[in-house]
Design a protein around this motif. Structure first.
Motif, PDB file in Angstrom:
ATOM      1  N   GLU A  54       0.773  -1.311  -0.005  1.00  0.00           N
ATOM      2  CA  GLU A  54      -0.152  -0.127   0.010  1.00  0.00           C
ATOM      3  C   GLU A  54       0.637   1.154  -0.124  1.00  0.00           C
ATOM      4  O   GLU A  54       0.557   2.084  -0.771  1.00  0.00           O
ATOM      5  CB  GLU A  54      -0.950  -0.036   1.261  1.00  0.00           C
ATOM      6  CG  GLU A  54      -2.148  -0.777   1.129  1.00  0.00           C
ATOM      7  CD  GLU A  54      -2.997  -0.629   2.240  1.00  0.00           C
ATOM      8  OE1 GLU A  54      -3.770   0.350   2.400  1.00  0.00           O
ATOM      9  OE2 GLU A  54      -3.255  -1.497   3.147  1.00  0.00           O
ATOM     10  N   LEU A  55       1.830   1.140   0.767  1.00  0.00           N
ATOM     11  CA  LEU A  55       2.885   2.373   1.080  1.00  0.00           C
ATOM     12  C   LEU A  55       3.395   2.404  -0.604  1.00  0.00           C
ATOM     13  O   LEU A  55       3.679   3.695  -1.142  1.00  0.00           O
ATOM     14  CB  LEU A  55       4.048   2.088   1.873  1.00  0.00           C
ATOM     15  CG  LEU A  55       4.876   3.347   1.939  1.00  0.00           C
ATOM     16  CD1 LEU A  55       4.383   4.560   2.436  1.00  0.00           C
ATOM     17  CD2 LEU A  55       5.958   2.840   3.119  1.00  0.00           C
ATOM     18  N   LYS A  56       4.032   1.373  -1.219  1.00  0.00           N
ATOM     19  CA  LYS A  56       4.193   1.471  -2.382  1.00  0.00           C
ATOM     20  C   LYS A  56       3.483   2.062  -3.429  1.00  0.00           C
ATOM     21  O   LYS A  56       3.853   3.033  -4.291  1.00  0.00           O
ATOM     22  CB  LYS A  56       4.969   0.202  -2.756  1.00  0.00           C
ATOM     23  CG  LYS A  56       5.916  -0.125  -3.607  1.00  0.00           C
ATOM     24  CD  LYS A  56       6.497  -1.544  -4.132  1.00  0.00           C
ATOM     25  CE  LYS A  56       7.758  -1.600  -4.181  1.00  0.00           C
ATOM     26  NZ  LYS A  56       8.260  -3.010  -4.303  1.00  0.00           N
TER      27      LYS A  56
ATOM     28  N   ARG B 159      -1.154  11.064   4.483  1.00  0.00           N
ATOM     29  CA  ARG B 159      -1.109   9.491   4.509  1.00  0.00           C
ATOM     30  C   ARG B 159       0.168   8.976   5.028  1.00  0.00           C
ATOM     31  O   ARG B 159       0.231   8.019   5.796  1.00  0.00           O
ATOM     32  CB  ARG B 159      -1.742   8.974   3.481  1.00  0.00           C
ATOM     33  CG  ARG B 159      -3.172   9.213   3.137  1.00  0.00           C
ATOM     34  CD  ARG B 159      -3.554   7.999   2.116  1.00  0.00           C
ATOM     35  NE  ARG B 159      -3.649   6.888   2.811  1.00  0.00           N
ATOM     36  CZ  ARG B 159      -3.675   5.583   1.998  1.00  0.00           C
ATOM     37  NH1 ARG B 159      -3.698   5.575   0.744  1.00  0.00           N
ATOM     38  NH2 ARG B 159      -3.605   4.373   2.385  1.00  0.00           N
ATOM     39  N   LEU B 160       1.236   9.494   4.425  1.00  0.00           N
ATOM     40  CA  LEU B 160       2.643   8.960   4.695  1.00  0.00           C
ATOM     41  C   LEU B 160       2.765   9.229   6.179  1.00  0.00           C
ATOM     42  O   LEU B 160       3.410   8.600   6.754  1.00  0.00           O
ATOM     43  CB  LEU B 160       3.532   9.736   3.794  1.00  0.00           C
ATOM     44  CG  LEU B 160       3.660   9.576   2.315  1.00  0.00           C
ATOM     45  CD1 LEU B 160       4.591  10.398   1.497  1.00  0.00           C
ATOM     46  CD2 LEU B 160       4.135   7.857   2.325  1.00  0.00           C
TER      47      LEU B 160
ATOM     48  N   PHE C 111       1.244   5.741   7.605  1.00  0.00           N
ATOM     49  CA  PHE C 111       2.527   5.068   7.306  1.00  0.00           C
ATOM     50  C   PHE C 111       3.358   5.291   8.533  1.00  0.00           C
ATOM     51  O   PHE C 111       4.782   4.518   8.194  1.00  0.00           O
ATOM     52  CB  PHE C 111       2.728   5.186   5.872  1.00  0.00           C
ATOM     53  CG  PHE C 111       1.734   4.623   4.806  1.00  0.00           C
ATOM     54  CD1 PHE C 111       1.582   3.319   4.674  1.00  0.00           C
ATOM     55  CD2 PHE C 111       1.140   5.498   4.196  1.00  0.00           C
ATOM     56  CE1 PHE C 111       0.802   2.706   3.753  1.00  0.00           C
ATOM     57  CE2 PHE C 111       0.138   4.941   3.244  1.00  0.00           C
ATOM     58  CZ  PHE C 111       0.244   3.636   3.142  1.00  0.00           C
TER      59      PHE C 111
ATOM     60  N   ARG D 101       5.473   7.869   8.380  1.00  0.00           N
ATOM     61  CA  ARG D 101       6.773   8.151   7.612  1.00  0.00           C
ATOM     62  C   ARG D 101       6.841   9.801   7.631  1.00  0.00           C
ATOM     63  O   ARG D 101       6.870  10.217   6.545  1.00  0.00           O
ATOM     64  CB  ARG D 101       6.804   7.451   6.416  1.00  0.00           C
ATOM     65  CG  ARG D 101       6.811   5.983   6.127  1.00  0.00           C
ATOM     66  CD  ARG D 101       8.293   5.510   6.695  1.00  0.00           C
ATOM     67  NE  ARG D 101       9.452   6.042   6.118  1.00  0.00           N
ATOM     68  CZ  ARG D 101      10.188   5.584   5.122  1.00  0.00           C
ATOM     69  NH1 ARG D 101       9.727   4.544   4.663  1.00  0.00           N
ATOM     70  NH2 ARG D 101      11.179   6.120   4.615  1.00  0.00           N
TER      71      ARG D 101
ATOM     72  N   SER E 187      12.312   6.377   0.567  1.00  0.00           N
ATOM     73  CA  SER E 187      11.342   5.833   0.240  1.00  0.00           C
ATOM     74  C   SER E 187      11.653   4.363  -0.303  1.00  0.00           C
ATOM     75  O   SER E 187      11.089   3.541  -0.228  1.00  0.00           O
ATOM     76  CB  SER E 187      10.422   6.353  -0.811  1.00  0.00           C
ATOM     77  OG  SER E 187      10.917   6.348  -2.164  1.00  0.00           O
TER      78      SER E 187
ATOM     79  N   CYS F  36      11.797   1.287   1.708  1.00  0.00           N
ATOM     80  CA  CYS F  36      10.304   0.459   1.724  1.00  0.00           C
ATOM     81  C   CYS F  36      10.406  -0.779   1.009  1.00  0.00           C
ATOM     82  O   CYS F  36       9.515  -1.750   1.263  1.00  0.00           O
ATOM     83  CB  CYS F  36       9.109   1.367   1.239  1.00  0.00           C
ATOM     84  SG  CYS F  36       9.119   2.795   1.973  1.00  0.00           S
TER      85      CYS F  36
END
Length: 151
Positions: free
Chosen positions: A6-8, A71-72, A76, A78, A147, A150
């Motif tokens: 999802e992060l990707k 969102r990050l 996540f 981050r 990133s 990840c």
């Protein structure tokens, strides 16, 4: 817990938005060049419409980029990536302002070819744009580096 894929996906969407932003700048430049070719009786209505469309495009891109930034940070955990985006947004705002100033300066130089100051102004703004683009590249490099952890 959110999965790494999802992060990707979120990161890929961010990259896509950045390339959309570059494409929007290209269209803005082309539109302005076309506008300058309508001198001396500038087709301002057409150009105004272009500026409106470009503004909407940039606004939509920024809105989504800011959602990704949130969102990050929130989803996540981050904050490092979120911070890169914050810096990037600030530089992008500067770039848009510089681009608008450059377009005005180009029109002034075209309308007053004898005026040295106009040419100097263009040169100065272009220099600021180059510096801004270098800063943007650096931020994108940092984002890419951070990133990739990840993967």
């Amino acid at each position: 817990m959110l999965v790494p894929s999802e992060l990707k996906t979120v990161i890929q969407r961010f990259y896509h938005l950045q390339s959309e932003r570059l494409e929007t700048y290209r269209l803005f430049e082309e539109g302005h060049e076309a506008y300058l070719r309508t001198a001396p009786h500038y087709d301002f209505e057409h150009y105004k419409q272009l500026v409106h469309e470009i503004t909407q495009a940039f606004s939509g891109i920024s809105k989504e980029v800011l959602e990704i930034k949130e969102r990050l940070h929130q989803d996540f955990d981050r904050p490092d990536l979120s911070e890169h985006i914050e810096k990037l947004q600030s530089k992008e705002k500067q770039k848009l302002e510089l681009t608008a100033r450059l377009q005005l300066a180009k029109q002034q130089a075209q309308d007053h070819p004898e005026d040295e100051d106009c040419r100097d102004k263009i040169h100065e703004i272009k220099h600021h744009i180059i510096k801004n683009n270098e800063a943007l590249s650096e931020i994108m490099q940092d984002f890419k580096y951070d990133s990739e952890e990840c993967d």
